[in-house]
Design a protein around this motif. Structure first.
Motif, PDB file in Angstrom:
ATOM      1  N   VAL A   1       0.926  -1.424  -0.047  1.00 19.88           N
ATOM      2  CA  VAL A   1      -0.129   0.046  -0.061  1.00 19.88           C
ATOM      3  C   VAL A   1       0.927   1.261   0.081  1.00 19.88           C
ATOM      4  O   VAL A   1       0.476   2.240  -0.863  1.00 19.88           O
ATOM      5  CB  VAL A   1      -1.019  -0.270   1.182  1.00 19.88           C
ATOM      6  N   GLY A   2       1.910   1.484   0.734  1.00 20.72           N
ATOM      7  CA  GLY A   2       2.731   2.523   0.858  1.00 20.72           C
ATOM      8  C   GLY A   2       3.180   2.927   2.431  1.00 20.72           C
ATOM      9  O   GLY A   2       3.047   2.106   3.214  1.00 20.72           O
ATOM     10  N   LYS A   3       3.719   4.065   2.371  1.00 21.97           N
ATOM     11  CA  LYS A   3       4.344   4.429   3.602  1.00 21.97           C
ATOM     12  C   LYS A   3       3.399   5.433   4.427  1.00 21.97           C
ATOM     13  O   LYS A   3       2.670   6.248   3.768  1.00 21.97           O
ATOM     14  CB  LYS A   3       5.825   5.174   3.422  1.00 21.97           C
ATOM     15  N   GLU A   4       3.081   4.751   5.677  1.00 14.35           N
ATOM     16  CA  GLU A   4       2.412   5.856   6.452  1.00 14.35           C
ATOM     17  C   GLU A   4       3.176   7.139   6.689  1.00 14.35           C
ATOM     18  O   GLU A   4       4.382   7.345   7.300  1.00 14.35           O
ATOM     19  CB  GLU A   4       1.958   5.209   7.712  1.00 14.35           C
ATOM     20  N   VAL A   5       2.743   8.378   6.640  1.00 16.02           N
ATOM     21  CA  VAL A   5       3.535   9.694   6.672  1.00 16.02           C
ATOM     22  C   VAL A   5       3.204   9.896   8.371  1.00 16.02           C
ATOM     23  O   VAL A   5       1.990   9.891   9.024  1.00 16.02           O
ATOM     24  CB  VAL A   5       2.787  10.671   5.982  1.00 16.02           C
TER      25      VAL A   5
ATOM     26  N   VAL B   1      -6.845   5.859   4.037  1.00 11.84           N
ATOM     27  CA  VAL B   1      -7.066   6.799   2.819  1.00 11.84           C
ATOM     28  C   VAL B   1      -5.690   6.729   2.210  1.00 11.84           C
ATOM     29  O   VAL B   1      -4.726   6.885   2.699  1.00 11.84           O
ATOM     30  CB  VAL B   1      -7.403   8.308   3.415  1.00 11.84           C
ATOM     31  N   HIS B   2      -5.844   6.862   0.891  1.00 12.54           N
ATOM     32  CA  HIS B   2      -4.680   6.489   0.213  1.00 12.54           C
ATOM     33  C   HIS B   2      -4.701   7.660  -1.089  1.00 12.54           C
ATOM     34  O   HIS B   2      -5.935   7.920  -1.596  1.00 12.54           O
ATOM     35  CB  HIS B   2      -4.507   5.027  -0.526  1.00 12.54           C
ATOM     36  N   LYS B   3      -3.480   8.486  -1.245  1.00  7.15           N
ATOM     37  CA  LYS B   3      -3.307   9.603  -2.074  1.00  7.15           C
ATOM     38  C   LYS B   3      -2.212   9.470  -3.026  1.00  7.15           C
ATOM     39  O   LYS B   3      -1.291   9.201  -2.540  1.00  7.15           O
ATOM     40  CB  LYS B   3      -3.620  10.852  -1.294  1.00  7.15           C
ATOM     41  N   GLU B   4      -2.448  10.034  -4.199  1.00  4.57           N
ATOM     42  CA  GLU B   4      -1.335  10.143  -5.155  1.00  4.57           C
ATOM     43  C   GLU B   4      -1.768  11.018  -6.185  1.00  4.57           C
ATOM     44  O   GLU B   4      -2.822  11.047  -6.783  1.00  4.57           O
ATOM     45  CB  GLU B   4      -0.941   8.762  -5.834  1.00  4.57           C
ATOM     46  N   THR B   5      -0.576  11.793  -6.598  1.00  8.29           N
ATOM     47  CA  THR B   5      -0.937  12.516  -7.697  1.00  8.29           C
ATOM     48  C   THR B   5      -0.062  12.451  -9.027  1.00  8.29           C
ATOM     49  O   THR B   5       1.246  12.105  -8.858  1.00  8.29           O
ATOM     50  CB  THR B   5      -0.389  14.048  -7.335  1.00  8.29           C
ATOM     51  N   THR B   6      -0.554  12.423 -10.244  1.00  2.00           N
ATOM     52  CA  THR B   6       0.062  12.379 -11.279  1.00  2.00           C
ATOM     53  C   THR B   6      -0.193  13.266 -12.602  1.00  2.00           C
ATOM     54  O   THR B   6      -1.527  13.486 -12.656  1.00  2.00           O
ATOM     55  CB  THR B   6      -0.154  10.768 -12.066  1.00  2.00           C
ATOM     56  N   GLU B   7       0.682  14.193 -13.094  1.00  2.00           N
ATOM     57  CA  GLU B   7       0.336  15.193 -13.788  1.00  2.00           C
ATOM     58  C   GLU B   7      -0.639  16.022 -13.407  1.00  2.00           C
ATOM     59  O   GLU B   7      -1.790  16.487 -14.007  1.00  2.00           O
ATOM     60  CB  GLU B   7       0.040  14.387 -15.325  1.00  2.00           C
ATOM     61  N   ASN B   8      -0.664  16.391 -12.154  1.00  2.00           N
ATOM     62  CA  ASN B   8      -1.502  17.512 -11.591  1.00  2.00           C
ATOM     63  C   ASN B   8      -3.066  16.764 -11.281  1.00  2.00           C
ATOM     64  O   ASN B   8      -3.987  17.575 -11.012  1.00  2.00           O
ATOM     65  CB  ASN B   8      -1.809  18.643 -12.466  1.00  2.00           C
TER      66      ASN B   8
ATOM     67  N   GLY C   1      -6.604  -8.879  -0.104  1.00  2.00           N
ATOM     68  CA  GLY C   1      -6.122  -8.863  -1.290  1.00  2.00           C
ATOM     69  C   GLY C   1      -5.653  -7.199  -1.521  1.00  2.00           C
ATOM     70  O   GLY C   1      -5.537  -6.455  -0.235  1.00  2.00           O
ATOM     71  N   HIS C   2      -5.287  -7.125  -2.494  1.00  2.00           N
ATOM     72  CA  HIS C   2      -5.025  -5.726  -3.172  1.00  2.00           C
ATOM     73  C   HIS C   2      -5.333  -5.174  -4.294  1.00  2.00           C
ATOM     74  O   HIS C   2      -5.946  -6.046  -5.222  1.00  2.00           O
ATOM     75  CB  HIS C   2      -3.283  -5.454  -3.023  1.00  2.00           C
ATOM     76  N   MET C   3      -5.722  -3.885  -4.401  1.00  2.00           N
ATOM     77  CA  MET C   3      -6.024  -3.246  -5.736  1.00  2.00           C
ATOM     78  C   MET C   3      -5.170  -2.065  -6.087  1.00  2.00           C
ATOM     79  O   MET C   3      -4.657  -1.253  -5.440  1.00  2.00           O
ATOM     80  CB  MET C   3      -7.429  -2.726  -5.552  1.00  2.00           C
ATOM     81  N   TRP C   4      -4.967  -2.017  -7.385  1.00  2.00           N
ATOM     82  CA  TRP C   4      -4.037  -0.834  -7.944  1.00  2.00           C
ATOM     83  C   TRP C   4      -4.496  -0.684  -9.412  1.00  2.00           C
ATOM     84  O   TRP C   4      -5.137  -1.420  -9.993  1.00  2.00           O
ATOM     85  CB  TRP C   4      -2.767  -0.902  -7.661  1.00  2.00           C
ATOM     86  N   GLY C   5      -3.873   0.458  -9.893  1.00  4.87           N
ATOM     87  CA  GLY C   5      -4.472   0.538 -11.456  1.00  4.87           C
ATOM     88  C   GLY C   5      -4.244   1.940 -11.981  1.00  4.87           C
ATOM     89  O   GLY C   5      -3.303   2.843 -11.128  1.00  4.87           O
ATOM     90  N   THR C   6      -4.480   2.243 -13.149  1.00  2.12           N
ATOM     91  CA  THR C   6      -4.449   3.606 -13.774  1.00  2.12           C
ATOM     92  C   THR C   6      -5.789   4.240 -14.350  1.00  2.12           C
ATOM     93  O   THR C   6      -6.535   3.341 -14.630  1.00  2.12           O
ATOM     94  CB  THR C   6      -3.573   3.617 -14.684  1.00  2.12           C
TER      95      THR C   6
ATOM     96  N   PRO D   1      -3.327   5.116  -6.277  1.00  4.66           N
ATOM     97  CA  PRO D   1      -2.568   4.325  -5.379  1.00  4.66           C
ATOM     98  C   PRO D   1      -3.173   2.828  -5.034  1.00  4.66           C
ATOM     99  O   PRO D   1      -4.172   2.572  -4.796  1.00  4.66           O
ATOM    100  CB  PRO D   1      -2.684   5.403  -4.248  1.00  4.66           C
ATOM    101  N   PRO D   2      -2.083   2.051  -4.895  1.00 13.47           N
ATOM    102  CA  PRO D   2      -2.384   0.695  -4.490  1.00 13.47           C
ATOM    103  C   PRO D   2      -2.901   0.805  -2.820  1.00 13.47           C
ATOM    104  O   PRO D   2      -2.595   1.533  -2.206  1.00 13.47           O
ATOM    105  CB  PRO D   2      -1.088  -0.137  -4.503  1.00 13.47           C
ATOM    106  N   PHE D   3      -4.086  -0.119  -2.684  1.00 18.72           N
ATOM    107  CA  PHE D   3      -4.527  -0.201  -1.534  1.00 18.72           C
ATOM    108  C   PHE D   3      -4.811  -1.669  -1.122  1.00 18.72           C
ATOM    109  O   PHE D   3      -5.380  -2.382  -1.887  1.00 18.72           O
ATOM    110  CB  PHE D   3      -5.671   0.746  -1.252  1.00 18.72           C
ATOM    111  N   SER D   4      -4.981  -1.788   0.028  1.00 22.58           N
ATOM    112  CA  SER D   4      -5.140  -3.242   0.652  1.00 22.58           C
ATOM    113  C   SER D   4      -6.648  -3.399   0.743  1.00 22.58           C
ATOM    114  O   SER D   4      -7.458  -2.238   1.210  1.00 22.58           O
ATOM    115  CB  SER D   4      -4.360  -3.562   2.143  1.00 22.58           C
ATOM    116  N   LEU D   5      -7.184  -4.587   0.599  1.00 22.24           N
ATOM    117  CA  LEU D   5      -8.573  -4.943   0.907  1.00 22.24           C
ATOM    118  C   LEU D   5      -8.646  -5.961   2.316  1.00 22.24           C
ATOM    119  O   LEU D   5      -8.097  -7.293   2.206  1.00 22.24           O
ATOM    120  CB  LEU D   5      -9.378  -5.630   0.009  1.00 22.24           C
ATOM    121  N   GLU D   6      -8.859  -5.462   3.375  1.00 19.74           N
ATOM    122  CA  GLU D   6      -8.879  -6.318   4.547  1.00 19.74           C
ATOM    123  C   GLU D   6     -10.219  -6.562   5.025  1.00 19.74           C
ATOM    124  O   GLU D   6     -11.077  -5.462   5.318  1.00 19.74           O
ATOM    125  CB  GLU D   6      -8.098  -5.705   5.498  1.00 19.74           C
TER     126      GLU D   6
END
Length: 330
Positions: A88-92, A197-204, A292-297, A313-318
């Motif tokens: 999923v990623g790093k917790e800030v 909650v998962h966040k990511e920015t691509t090309e604004n 499981g996990h989900m991610w995509g574009t 952003p990839p996120f887990s399904l728990e």
């Protein structure tokens, strides 16, 4: 909803456009007075709010604390085991945020570029589960809250407003929870709670994902686990962008990897413009495994013809322990 963002006068009086029959003009009516947003602390149950992005009127039911995984924030320290959520990623650090469950004014729902409902499972009856939906329910981050006050005893139109809240002129805010709301929250806590909650920015283009566990449908042959996920897309740039395609990859703990491609999302190809920069929708996914996990574009097309893949952003399904059937408010 641009009409709810018109603020006039130094007294910060809030106005909303009120449509008159089927004519093409509108008049302004006073809704309330703006308050200063809280930079610290939490808003209380009964606080009237405007949504900073979508502009709708609402009222806070109760708060949640959620872990926010923001892939745009650089990590400047050595990682520890607790900082990593696999896949999923790093917790800030220090970015645990407050979110609120909010009832939306039904008069504003037709103008919101978002699906405004929460879905959960009902009780297990004869090895099957049913779904029910509560219209006009949303989860809102603390920074997206614009508080306001109203002198009306019924400032919000929603079928659950009078069931959940009552007017008390001696309280601030003057709308206090009824026992119905307390009982509903206590009974349905595991089903209503958001945790990640998962966040990511691509090309604004900022993508925010909030997953919810819904429950398990059991049969003699197998068990199927269900999740709901809410996705918001927000254009942080100057050029308009339109969502053309989605590409999902769904991994199950059972070892399967599924690929899903399609045009748009929920039957739409939403455009994110300067005047309407955000779009929010919900969908559902099921696995024959408890996690499981989900991610995509998302394939995006900018107004100048440039196309690019915006990362989800990839996120887990728990799954969660079954605490008994969720129940609709009575």
């Amino acid at each position: 909803m641009d009409s709810l963002r018109n603020f006039f006068g130094r007294k910060q009086i809030l106005f909303a456009n009120i449509l008159i029959t089927k004519r093409t003009f509108a008049r302004l009516a006073e809704v309330g007075k703006l308050e200063s947003p809280k930079l610290g602390g939490k808003y209380d149950t009964g606080q009237l709010i405007l949504h900073r992005i979508f502009g709708y009127r609402g009222v806070i039911l109760f708060p949640w604390l959620a872990r926010v995984y923001d892939r745009d924030v650089p990590q400047h320290r050595e990682e520890t085991e607790d900082d990593i959520n696999p896949g999923v990623g790093k917790e800030v650090r220090g970015k645990t945020h407050t979110f609120y469950q909010v009832l939306i004014d039904q008069r504003d729902c037709p103008y919101i570029r978002a699906q405004t409902e929460a879905v959960t499972f009902l009780g297990n009856q004869e090895s099957s589960r049913s779904l029910y939906a509560i219209p006009g329910l949303d989860y809102v981050a603390h920074e997206d809250i614009i508080p306001y006050t109203s002198v009306e005893k019924n400032p919000l139109q929603h079928e659950l407003f009078d069931k959940f809240l009552e007017y008390d002129k001696h309280r601030d805010p003057p709308f206090v929870p009824q026992e119905t709301l307390r009982a509903w929250q206590k009974k349905n806590h595991p089903w209503l709670e958001l945790s990640d909650v998962h966040k990511e920015t691509t090309e604004n283009i900022r993508v925010t994902v909030i997953p919810f566990y819904m429950g398990c449908r059991e049969s003699h042959a197998n068990s199927v686990y269900w999740w709901r996920y809410c996705i918001r897309l927000e254009n942080m740039g100057q050029l308009s962008v339109q969502l053309r395609e989605r590409h999902w990859r769904i991994f199950s703990l059972s070892g399967t990897l599924e690929t899903v491609r399609g045009r748009g999302v929920v039957g739409q190809e939403p455009a994110l413009t300067k005047t309407l920069p955000a779009f929010q929708y919900s969908s559902h996914v099921s696995l024959q495994a408890p996690s499981g996990h989900m991610w995509g574009t998302f394939r995006m097309e900018r107004e100048d013809g440039y196309t690019f893949d915006c990362r989800i952003p990839p996120f887990s399904l728990e799954s969660k322990a079954d605490h008994g059937p969720a129940t609709p408010p009575q």
